[in-house]
Design an enzyme around this catalytic site. Structure first.
Site, short mmCIF file in Angstrom:
data_model
loop_
_atom_site.label_atom_id
_atom_site.label_comp_id
_atom_site.label_asym_id
_atom_site.label_seq_id
_atom_site.Cartn_x
_atom_site.Cartn_y
_atom_site.Cartn_z
N LYS A 175 -7.28 72.38 -13.45
CA LYS A 175 -7.75 72.87 -12.15
C LYS A 175 -8.52 71.75 -11.43
O LYS A 175 -8.64 70.66 -11.97
CB LYS A 175 -8.63 74.11 -12.35
CG LYS A 175 -8.17 75.05 -13.45
CD LYS A 175 -6.83 75.74 -13.18
CE LYS A 175 -6.52 76.66 -14.35
NZ LYS A 175 -5.29 77.39 -14.29
C1 LIG Z 1 -5.48 78.54 -15.57
C2 LIG Z 1 -5.39 79.95 -15.20
C3 LIG Z 1 -6.03 80.95 -15.95
C4 LIG Z 1 -6.71 80.67 -17.25
O1 LIG Z 1 -7.84 79.85 -17.11
P1 LIG Z 1 -8.62 79.37 -18.42
O2 LIG Z 1 -9.91 78.85 -17.88
O3 LIG Z 1 -7.78 78.33 -19.07
O4 LIG Z 1 -8.80 80.58 -19.28
C5 LIG Z 1 -5.97 82.25 -15.48
N1 LIG Z 1 -5.31 82.56 -14.36
C6 LIG Z 1 -4.67 81.64 -13.62
C7 LIG Z 1 -3.98 82.04 -12.37
C8 LIG Z 1 -4.68 80.30 -14.03
O5 LIG Z 1 -4.01 79.39 -13.31
#
Ligand SMILES: *Cc1c(COP(=O)(O)O)cnc(C)c1O
Length: 378
Positions: free
Chosen positions: A182
């Protein structure tokens, strides 16, 4: 020629120094830096309360608990999302109900949600997929009158805007991710934000084993008070080492978003001149952070999506297949709606994600564009 990755986090000396300071302070688990990160994050997304967690997945889990979702409840979600969105629904024993998405944004809409509502629908999880802001106002026009709570899965959304405000600002409750894939990262980590104090208090409690006395309170007293564990809780605490990094990263966010939007605009301009490719765009209701810059490979392009991925790999460029469809995974296949999810399946099968990251150079981006052009016969 060097490898071009799909994503490289932007971390520097300031993050290293911040972690070193946390270590020197002797407080490495959840403590003052987590509290500060929560305050600053809440301010940045115009949320009333923020509760740091181990991940977006754990934030989604807590969100569903605090809004009261459990067995017998239906939760409408996009299949077109990372599998964690669907898994969180199963963690609380509720039933995921898949809604299709809009081909232009990759997001659920009021119409796709309305089409799958049942009398048992208690919540919706609306995802800002790839950082494209979901049209939350339009969705809440359908859900609010029915008493259905919308959880915004803003895992990808930090730095995007919706109707002129930060993504998440109009959500009753939202979950965020700080995974390195992210925009801003703490290694692993997440956040729950909400407008409701009671939800924030309960989430805070559940994140720390549902302990009646917090670690900070115990630490503050020489003779620790006796604690009680009033319900089954979790260890979803972020560490101060992570929060130290998060505070620095949050300060970099505007610059990260600006650079990503610049890179995205260069891709969009190039791709608009290549027949058979369609690039993700900002919707009318907001601006994206281009967390995932996706391109659809249309039938008129000379090779298909996988052919293009292979050609990119041959040029030492690591792209990714499009966002997954959870209803095709073994635990969820039985939940595939009759007639499938046509837009979801089209996007999953025909899109790919191109490299976008803060330190991507124009020369490297030109290498990516050259492959798209060459295969497109240009
Ligand atoms: C990356 C992601 C998650 C999970 O995030 P984590 O911090 O790795 O648990 C959940 N929902 C979406 C839409 C994502 O892109």
């Amino acid at each position: 020629m060097s490898r071009i990755n799909v994503m490289v986090p932007w971390l520097g000396q300031e993050e290293s120094d911040a972690v070193a300071d946390a270590i020197a302070s002797g407080w490495v688990a959840q403590g003052p830096r987590v509290a500060r990160f929560e305050t600053e994050f809440a301010a940045s997304v115009e949320a009333s309360y923020a509760v740091a967690t181990t991940s977006c997945t754990s934030a989604l889990h807590l969100a569903l608990i605090v809004i009261g979702i459990g067995p017998g409840d239906d939760v409408v979600i996009p299949s077109f999302s990372f599998v964690a969105t669907t898994n969180a629904v199963r963690y609380v024993g509720a039933t995921p109900v898949f809604a299709d998405v809009d081909l232009a944004t990759g997001n659920v809409t009021a119409a796709t949600i309305a089409a799958v509502l049942t009398p048992a629908t208690k919540a919706v999880i609306a995802v800002d997929q790839g950082g494209v802001p979901v049209d939350l106002g339009e969705i809440r026009g359908v859900t609010d009158p029915r008493g259905i709570v919308v959880v915004e899965d803003a895992a990808c959304g930090a730095g995007s805007t919706y109707q002129g405000r930060p993504v998440g600002a109009t959500a009753e409750i939202a979950a965020w991710s700080f995974h390195p894939r992210k925009l801003l990262t703490t290694g692993e980590g997440g956040m729950l934000t909400t407008t409701r104090e009671d939800w924030a208090v309960r989430a805070r409690h559940l994140r720390e084993h549902a302990m009646s006395v917090s670690a900070a309170e115990r630490h503050a007293s020489v003779l620790p008070p006796a604690e009680e564990y009033g319900e089954v809780g979790y260890n979803y605490r972020m560490t101060d080492l992570q929060a130290a990094v998060g505070i620095v990263q949050l300060g970099r966010l505007p610059e990260i978003v600006a650079r990503r939007r610049e890179i995205a605009a260069r891709y969009q301009a190039a791709i608009s001149e290549i027949p058979g490719l369609r690039a993700v765009q900002d919707p009318a209701h907001g601006t994206g952070n281009f967390q995932s810059f996706w391109v659809e490979v249309l039938p008129e392009y000379p090779v298909d999506r996988d052919g293009l991925l292979e050609a990119l790999a041959h040029a030492d460029i690591s792209a990714r297949r499009g966002i997954m469809a959870a209803h095709r995974q073994p635990p969820y296949r039985e939940l595939t709606p009759e007639g499938g999810l046509p837009a979801t399946e089209r996007l999953t099968d025909h899109t790919l994600i191109l490299p976008v990251y803060h330190v991507l150079t124009e020369a490297d981006q030109d290498r990516v564009i050259a492959v798209l052009r060459a295969l497109g016969g240009q």
